[in-house]
Design a protein around this motif. Structure first.
Motif, short mmCIF file in Angstrom:
data_model
loop_
_atom_site.label_atom_id
_atom_site.label_comp_id
_atom_site.label_asym_id
_atom_site.label_seq_id
_atom_site.Cartn_x
_atom_site.Cartn_y
_atom_site.Cartn_z
N GLN A 3 112.08 51.02 -103.82
CA GLN A 3 112.94 50.05 -104.49
C GLN A 3 112.14 49.24 -105.51
N GLN A 4 110.95 48.82 -105.13
CA GLN A 4 110.10 48.07 -106.06
C GLN A 4 109.72 48.92 -107.27
N LYS A 31 109.34 34.69 -97.55
CA LYS A 31 110.09 35.29 -98.66
C LYS A 31 110.06 34.38 -99.88
N LEU A 64 109.11 40.69 -98.95
CA LEU A 64 110.16 41.01 -99.91
C LEU A 64 111.49 40.44 -99.44
N ASN A 65 112.24 39.91 -100.35
CA ASN A 65 113.55 39.36 -100.04
C ASN A 65 114.59 40.46 -100.23
N THR A 66 114.66 41.34 -99.29
CA THR A 66 115.54 42.50 -99.42
C THR A 66 116.12 42.89 -98.07
N ASN A 67 117.22 43.60 -98.12
CA ASN A 67 117.84 44.10 -96.90
C ASN A 67 117.57 45.60 -96.74
N VAL A 68 116.70 46.14 -97.56
CA VAL A 68 116.39 47.56 -97.54
C VAL A 68 115.39 47.84 -96.42
N GLN A 128 111.30 50.14 -99.21
CA GLN A 128 111.00 48.98 -100.04
C GLN A 128 110.07 49.33 -101.20
N PRO A 183 112.20 48.96 -94.48
CA PRO A 183 110.81 48.88 -94.93
C PRO A 183 110.27 50.18 -95.51
#
Length: 142
Positions: free
Chosen positions: A56-57, A38, A44-48, A53, A50
């Motif tokens: 989100q991006q 990460k 990706l540094n996310t809690n969403v 993601q 996969p």
């Protein structure tokens, strides 16, 4: 068809050889942890989830694009930046602007040197009534 003449089928097990297995174990031991990936922007540094993601991006990229467009719309005109002394008044190409500034600086220094060399003597200024005897720069003040 004769089965003896057909090509033989390799029926050896798919399990890896001991050398291959030890090599794989070494690579797995040296594998970077999740936080390192990460930090290096590989993961990706996310809690969403996969599956979300990519969305989100794309939304983050769209927000950045919209923000940039808004700022560009409110950007001041060149004339205003010249008026506020943020941009130079020169119309020279950017590659030549540094040389133009240097030339202007030298021209100003030469002009000042010429003015200093041609300035009148204190006697002339006193005789013309521009300076008084008390203001003579050659006489030390006590």
């Amino acid at each position: 068809m004769d089965t003896n003449t057909a090509t033989s089928i390799d029926e050896t097990p798919l399990s890896a050889s001991p050398e291959r297995r030890s090599s794989l174990e070494k690579h797995l031991q040296r594998r970077p942890d999740v936080q390192d990936l990460k930090d290096r922007h590989i993961l990706l540094n996310t809690n969403v989830a996969p599956s979300l993601q990519a969305t989100q991006q794309e939304l983050a990229r769209q927000v950045t694009t919209d923000t940039l467009k808004k700022h560009l719309e409110h950007r001041p005109e060149r004339e205003e930046l010249v008026e506020r002394n943020i941009l130079p008044t020169t119309h020279a190409a950017p590659a030549l602007q540094a040389n133009a500034r240097e030339l202007e600086k030298h021209m100003l220094a030469d002009h000042l040197d010429q003015k200093i060399q041609n300035r009148p003597n204190p006697e002339d200024l006193i005789s013309q009534g521009i300076l008084t005897e008390d203001e003579d720069p050659r006489v030390p003040t006590v």
